[in-house]
Design a protein around this motif. Structure first.
Motif, PDB file in Angstrom:
ATOM      1  N   ASP A 178       0.851  -1.168  -0.024  1.00 20.63           N
ATOM      2  CA  ASP A 178      -0.234   0.006  -0.139  1.00 20.63           C
ATOM      3  C   ASP A 178       0.934   1.155   0.030  1.00 20.63           C
ATOM      4  O   ASP A 178       0.523   2.010   0.730  1.00 20.63           O
ATOM      5  N   THR A 230       3.796   1.888   1.239  1.00 21.44           N
ATOM      6  CA  THR A 230       4.793   1.661   2.231  1.00 21.44           C
ATOM      7  C   THR A 230       5.620   0.741   2.380  1.00 21.44           C
ATOM      8  O   THR A 230       5.262  -0.418   2.098  1.00 21.44           O
ATOM      9  N   SER A 233       9.928   4.516   3.365  1.00 22.57           N
ATOM     10  CA  SER A 233       9.324   4.970   2.237  1.00 22.57           C
ATOM     11  C   SER A 233       8.077   5.133   2.313  1.00 22.57           C
ATOM     12  O   SER A 233       7.629   3.764   2.346  1.00 22.57           O
ATOM     13  N   LYS A 234       7.183   6.080   2.051  1.00 19.36           N
ATOM     14  CA  LYS A 234       5.652   6.064   2.113  1.00 19.36           C
ATOM     15  C   LYS A 234       5.192   7.154   1.034  1.00 19.36           C
ATOM     16  O   LYS A 234       5.590   8.184   0.972  1.00 19.36           O
ATOM     17  N   ASP A 235       4.253   6.677   0.050  1.00 18.71           N
ATOM     18  CA  ASP A 235       3.552   7.495  -1.041  1.00 18.71           C
ATOM     19  C   ASP A 235       2.699   8.438  -0.078  1.00 18.71           C
ATOM     20  O   ASP A 235       1.549   7.713   0.520  1.00 18.71           O
ATOM     21  N   VAL A 236       2.595   9.538  -0.360  1.00 15.51           N
ATOM     22  CA  VAL A 236       1.678  10.508   0.460  1.00 15.51           C
ATOM     23  C   VAL A 236       1.246  11.289  -0.595  1.00 15.51           C
ATOM     24  O   VAL A 236       1.481  12.424  -0.870  1.00 15.51           O
ATOM     25  N   GLY A 237       0.058  11.216  -1.459  1.00 15.23           N
ATOM     26  CA  GLY A 237      -0.310  12.099  -2.435  1.00 15.23           C
ATOM     27  C   GLY A 237       0.735  12.192  -3.434  1.00 15.23           C
ATOM     28  O   GLY A 237       1.266  10.962  -4.279  1.00 15.23           O
ATOM     29  N   VAL A 261       6.715  11.666  -2.047  1.00 18.16           N
ATOM     30  CA  VAL A 261       7.096  10.371  -1.392  1.00 18.16           C
ATOM     31  C   VAL A 261       7.866  10.581  -0.276  1.00 18.16           C
ATOM     32  O   VAL A 261       8.959  11.270  -0.362  1.00 18.16           O
ATOM     33  N   LEU A 262       7.585  10.284   0.882  1.00 18.37           N
ATOM     34  CA  LEU A 262       8.428  10.567   2.282  1.00 18.37           C
ATOM     35  C   LEU A 262       9.343   9.379   2.565  1.00 18.37           C
ATOM     36  O   LEU A 262       8.927   8.274   2.428  1.00 18.37           O
TER      37      LEU A 262
END
Length: 366
Positions: free
Chosen positions: A35, A37, A78-82, A85-86
């Motif tokens: 998802d 992350t 790593s995390k996709d946020v809109g 990518v953080l």
């Protein structure tokens, strides 16, 4: 600055400043990836059987030591946020050579602890990471995974540090990296400044600014990489001002198993070893590194020659290395090296070190 300052800097480097690339190990293990992350871990482990003969004190010494890169474990997030990518990375670097000085105790150094924000604009990094000045000079060194020139008793070897390039000391920073424009990328960072003057009223009115431009292109099988990096800062204590500046550069080309590279640096008011808080002068330092290698099957042969001429430390160095690398598989490497290193006073010509080193090692990474 005299040679006592050099010895102090060298010890700091050996004990607390381990080497490694800021992008993590070449392989990693995904612990979680769902998802948008992900969380992964990577590791690097090595040890060398080292025999050294130094003609100046007429000593011969045999050790079991780690190489130019110390033993490392790193964690990546790593995390996709809109549209963003953080990400983040923390890596821990440890010596394997301090136990006899501090039994059952091991020095652990945090080389990297940063977060990243990626988007169409590029990337912003906040936290602690390697500097930009001399960054590609060292990360593209052909003996990065080898041993190189001698280090201090309790830490890493020095590779070609202070014999071809200075160390891009990990520092607190805010750094912007542009998107990749057909192989061209630009990085600009504001880094925590070093105190290069001493006494009451030390001031750094601005951060240390560093930057790097890199370009990579594939010309029908000839892969070329070029880079230009730099540094500037100014420190004052009201009576003394030290303006520090430096430029690093290089080019590397690979074709049909052959690789050739040449790099150098020129600086003023900078130590040619590493950035630390210490009183300096505005004297100069420069150096260069030339290398050639040939890869055939799982094997690679490397020839390396580096020099540094440092007015600021009254120091001249030369390091020559012959290395052989063999990949048993993608996670297991064997290394054999022969290094000849010399340093001396540039004014008197008195030789301080004249060492020949044989290092045979093994590397496991994941």
């Amino acid at each position: 600055m005299n040679n006592n300052n050099l010895k102090k800097s060298v010890m700091v480097l050996a004990v607390t400043s381990a080497l490694g690339t800021s992008m993590g190990a070449s392989a990693s293990v995904d612990l979680y990836n769902e998802d948008g992350t992900s969380f992964s871990v990577d590791g690097y482990f090595n040890a060398f059987y080292v025999t050294r003969e130094d003609e100046v004190p007429d000593t011969r010494d045999t050790r079991i030591k780690m190489g130019f890169l110390p033993n490392t474990i790193g964690f990546n997030f790593s995390k996709d946020v809109g549209d963003l990518v953080l990400g983040g990375r923390s890596s821990f670097w440890t010596t394997i050579n301090d136990s006899l000085d501090s039994p059952t105790d091991t020095a652990i150094d945090v080389r990297q602890f940063f977060a990243t924000v990626d988007g169409a604009f590029g990337q912003v990094l906040i936290g602690k990471d390697f500097g930009l000045f001399a960054r590609s000079n060292i990360f593209l060194d052909e003996i990065l995974m080898g041993f190189g020139s001698p280090g201090a008793a309790g830490g890493v070897s020095f590779g070609n540090i202070r014999a071809g390039y200075p160390y891009p000391t990990p520092s607190a920073q805010i750094t912007y990296r542009s998107p990749d424009f057909s192989g061209l990328q630009i990085a600009v960072g504001a880094l925590d400044p070093a105190d290069t003057v001493t006494g009451a009223g030390d001031e750094n009115s601005a951060p240390r600014m560093e930057s790097e431009i890199t370009y990579k292109v594939d010309l029908d099988g000839l892969i070329l990489t070029g880079w230009l990096n730099g540094r500037y800062q100014s420190s004052t204590n009201g009576t003394t001002t030290i303006d520090s500046s430096g430029v690093g550069y290089g080019i590397k080309g690979s074709v049909a198993g052959f690789t050739f590279s040449a790099s150098g640096f020129d600086s003023k008011g900078n130590s040619p070893v590493l950035v630390v808080n210490e009183a300096l002068t505005e004297e100069s330092a420069d150096g260069y590194l030339v290398q050639a290698s040939y890869a055939f099957g799982p094997n690679k042969i490397v020839l390396s020659h580096g020099k540094t001429d440092a007015e600021i430390l009254d120091l001249k160095t030369e390091s020559n290395t012959f290395g052989f690398f063999h990949d048993v598989n993608s996670n297991f490497k064997l290394v054999a090296e022969y290094n000849m290193y010399e340093d001396k006073s540039r004014t008197s010509g008195v030789i301080s070190t004249d060492a020949d080193t044989i290092a045979i090692g093994a590397i496991v990474n994941f």
